[in-house]
Design an enzyme around this catalytic site. Structure first.
Site, PDB file in Angstrom:
ATOM      1  N   ASP A   1       0.872  -1.179   0.000  1.00 21.65           N
ATOM      2  CA  ASP A   1       0.000   0.000   0.000  1.00 21.65           C
ATOM      3  C   ASP A   1       0.911   1.232   0.000  1.00 21.65           C
ATOM      4  O   ASP A   1       2.122   1.111   0.227  1.00 21.65           O
ATOM      5  CB  ASP A   1      -0.871  -0.020   1.276  1.00 21.65           C
ATOM      6  CG  ASP A   1      -1.745   1.221   1.404  1.00 21.65           C
ATOM      7  OD1 ASP A   1      -2.337   1.645   0.395  1.00 21.65           O
ATOM      8  OD2 ASP A   1      -1.840   1.774   2.519  1.00 21.65           O
ATOM      9  N   SER A   2       0.320   2.399  -0.224  1.00 24.39           N
ATOM     10  CA  SER A   2       1.098   3.635  -0.122  1.00 24.39           C
ATOM     11  C   SER A   2       1.601   3.841   1.307  1.00 24.39           C
ATOM     12  O   SER A   2       2.464   4.677   1.534  1.00 24.39           O
ATOM     13  CB  SER A   2       0.229   4.824  -0.513  1.00 24.39           C
ATOM     14  OG  SER A   2      -0.843   4.935   0.400  1.00 24.39           O
TER      15      SER A   2
ATOM     16  N   CYS B   1     -10.943   3.513   0.606  1.00 26.63           N
ATOM     17  CA  CYS B   1      -9.484   3.658   0.741  1.00 26.63           C
ATOM     18  C   CYS B   1      -9.103   2.756   1.905  1.00 26.63           C
ATOM     19  O   CYS B   1      -9.779   2.757   2.942  1.00 26.63           O
ATOM     20  CB  CYS B   1      -9.126   5.111   1.052  1.00 26.63           C
ATOM     21  SG  CYS B   1      -7.437   5.363   1.654  1.00 26.63           S
ATOM     22  N   THR B   2      -8.034   1.976   1.743  1.00 31.78           N
ATOM     23  CA  THR B   2      -7.720   0.969   2.763  1.00 31.78           C
ATOM     24  C   THR B   2      -7.221   1.580   4.079  1.00 31.78           C
ATOM     25  O   THR B   2      -7.160   0.886   5.098  1.00 31.78           O
ATOM     26  CB  THR B   2      -6.687  -0.037   2.229  1.00 31.78           C
ATOM     27  OG1 THR B   2      -5.531   0.688   1.755  1.00 31.78           O
ATOM     28  CG2 THR B   2      -7.274  -0.853   1.096  1.00 31.78           C
TER      29      THR B   2
ATOM     30  N   TYR C   1      -0.638   8.480  -2.275  1.00 34.48           N
ATOM     31  CA  TYR C   1      -0.675   8.266  -3.722  1.00 34.48           C
ATOM     32  C   TYR C   1      -1.840   9.047  -4.354  1.00 34.48           C
ATOM     33  O   TYR C   1      -1.832   9.330  -5.542  1.00 34.48           O
ATOM     34  CB  TYR C   1      -0.913   6.783  -4.036  1.00 34.48           C
ATOM     35  CG  TYR C   1       0.279   5.859  -3.904  1.00 34.48           C
ATOM     36  CD1 TYR C   1       1.552   6.313  -3.550  1.00 34.48           C
ATOM     37  CD2 TYR C   1       0.121   4.483  -4.163  1.00 34.48           C
ATOM     38  CE1 TYR C   1       2.617   5.430  -3.446  1.00 34.48           C
ATOM     39  CE2 TYR C   1       1.187   3.607  -4.071  1.00 34.48           C
ATOM     40  CZ  TYR C   1       2.434   4.073  -3.704  1.00 34.48           C
ATOM     41  OH  TYR C   1       3.482   3.196  -3.614  1.00 34.48           O
ATOM     42  N   GLY C   2      -2.846   9.334  -3.516  1.00 28.20           N
ATOM     43  CA  GLY C   2      -4.130   9.830  -4.024  1.00 28.20           C
ATOM     44  C   GLY C   2      -4.073  11.135  -4.792  1.00 28.20           C
ATOM     45  O   GLY C   2      -4.946  11.421  -5.589  1.00 28.20           O
TER      46      GLY C   2
ATOM     47  N   GLU D   1      -1.342   8.132   8.649  1.00 30.59           N
ATOM     48  CA  GLU D   1       0.071   7.724   8.567  1.00 30.59           C
ATOM     49  C   GLU D   1       0.856   8.097   9.824  1.00 30.59           C
ATOM     50  O   GLU D   1       1.876   7.487  10.122  1.00 30.59           O
ATOM     51  CB  GLU D   1       0.737   8.352   7.336  1.00 30.59           C
ATOM     52  CG  GLU D   1       0.406   7.658   6.027  1.00 30.59           C
ATOM     53  CD  GLU D   1       0.980   6.248   5.941  1.00 30.59           C
ATOM     54  OE1 GLU D   1       2.190   6.084   6.129  1.00 30.59           O
ATOM     55  OE2 GLU D   1       0.191   5.301   5.708  1.00 30.59           O
TER      56      GLU D   1
ATOM     57  N   CYS E   1      -4.473  -1.285  -1.958  1.00 31.36           N
ATOM     58  CA  CYS E   1      -4.638   0.167  -2.081  1.00 31.36           C
ATOM     59  C   CYS E   1      -5.592   0.420  -3.248  1.00 31.36           C
ATOM     60  O   CYS E   1      -5.332  -0.036  -4.367  1.00 31.36           O
ATOM     61  CB  CYS E   1      -3.266   0.782  -2.354  1.00 31.36           C
ATOM     62  SG  CYS E   1      -3.298   2.552  -2.677  1.00 31.36           S
ATOM     63  N   ASN E   2      -6.669   1.117  -2.977  1.00 29.65           N
ATOM     64  CA  ASN E   2      -7.651   1.400  -4.042  1.00 29.65           C
ATOM     65  C   ASN E   2      -7.062   2.312  -5.113  1.00 29.65           C
ATOM     66  O   ASN E   2      -7.316   2.132  -6.297  1.00 29.65           O
ATOM     67  CB  ASN E   2      -8.890   2.073  -3.453  1.00 29.65           C
ATOM     68  CG  ASN E   2      -9.697   1.117  -2.602  1.00 29.65           C
ATOM     69  OD1 ASN E   2     -10.605   0.464  -3.081  1.00 29.65           O
ATOM     70  ND2 ASN E   2      -9.345   1.005  -1.332  1.00 29.65           N
ATOM     71  N   THR E   3      -6.284   3.300  -4.671  1.00 28.83           N
ATOM     72  CA  THR E   3      -5.707   4.263  -5.617  1.00 28.83           C
ATOM     73  C   THR E   3      -4.736   3.551  -6.560  1.00 28.83           C
ATOM     74  O   THR E   3      -4.745   3.782  -7.772  1.00 28.83           O
ATOM     75  CB  THR E   3      -4.961   5.366  -4.837  1.00 28.83           C
ATOM     76  OG1 THR E   3      -5.799   5.818  -3.777  1.00 28.83           O
ATOM     77  CG2 THR E   3      -4.611   6.528  -5.725  1.00 28.83           C
TER      78      THR E   3
END
Ligand code: DGL
Length: 270
Positions: A10-11, A183-184, A42-43, A151, A73-75
């Site tokens: 993931d990001s 979004c995760t 990332y979004g 984060e 990660c959805n993005t």
């Protein structure tokens, strides 16, 4: 039988919400988790940049003998899943916002979707919404700033509360009775989201579906690990962020002591 690890990335730390579901479903598998925290979010990055980054991280994971990849990660899914599937032989399991289950659940026929600007702007997302919008209204809500706060690892911070109020209240005002966490990172703050939305609002994500799909793919490709002979299954954690602070955040969110390793130098440049 194959006891090679499953690579998941993931990001940042958001993919841990997916790994939690997967670990429950697949207790014998080994995992390598990559958090690209130095480059999160990332979004708000260009799609092509995200695609290249996903290729580089997937290559790192396959170099570590990953037998399957979870794009947690959805993005990243919206930007890169097709390209990854064309480049790599390993099964690649990816996210899909839980739009279909939301359409099934909503009584008011108004569904709010919390996601990143990148996911909402993607073609993949528009196609998904178009499939279900004939009898349901979907309101897409980008949530700038939320990933950055999560984060930091302080999930109960006042900053998160303020952002959630700002993003969720307009959805409730428009009678959304179902919220999709697209979004995760957001399932990590599901309790705060539920307490703002109230008990009558459904709050759902796609994580259990991803865990089920991963299990199905492992079985189909005969990649499952059913052996208990090589000791307890392991999770290894890597990050592009500072290893000491990454270890602290992972330890808190994973509920277990984690020593994160730093990604190799070639992955530390944009
Ligand atoms: N967890 C990522 C997702 O599911 C967060 C994206 C970001 O880094 O902006 O979309």
């Amino acid at each position: 039988m194959n006891n090679n690890p499953i690579g998941i990335f993931d990001s940042g730390v958001g993919g841990l919400s997916v790994l939690q579901q997967i670990r429950r479903r697949l207790p014998l598998e080994n995992f390598i988790y990559v958090a690209d925290s130095a480059f999160a979010p990332y979004g708000d990055k260009p799609e092509l940049w995200v695609e290249q980054r996903c290729i580089d991280i997937t290559r790192f994971l396959t170099d570590q003998q990953a037998k399957a990849i979870v794009l947690a990660c959805n993005t990243a899914t919206a930007a890169a899943v097709s390209r990854l599937r064309s480049l790599f032989d390993q099964p690649i399991v990816a996210m899909e916002p839980a739009i279909k289950p939301a359409a099934g659940l909503s009584r008011s026929r108004v569904v709010g979707i919390l996601a990143t600007a990148g996911t909402i702007a993607s073609e993949k997302y528009s196609r998904l919404i178009n499939r279900f919008q004939h009898d349901c209204r979907f309101i897409s809500q980008p949530c700038p700033g939320l990933v950055e706060e999560i984060e930091q690892g302080q999930l109960n911070s006042a900053a998160i509360e303020i952002l959630l109020q700002k993003y969720i209240t307009p959805l409730l005002d428009q009678h959304a009775d179902t919220l999709v966490l697209g979004c995760t990172h957001y399932p990590l703050i599901a309790e705060q989201i539920k307490s703002i939305a109230g008990r009558s609002v459904n709050v759902i994500d796609g994580n259990a579906a991803v865990a089920a799909e991963l299990e199905r793919q492992l079985l189909q490709h005969q990649l499952s690990n059913s052996s208990t002979s090589q000791g307890a299954p392991v999770e290894q954690f890597w990050s592009s962020g500072n290893p000491a602070s990454a270890s602290g955040i992972f330890t808190r969110l994973w509920n277990n002591t984690v020593q994160a390793s730093r990604l190799p130098a070639e992955l530390m440049q944009e």
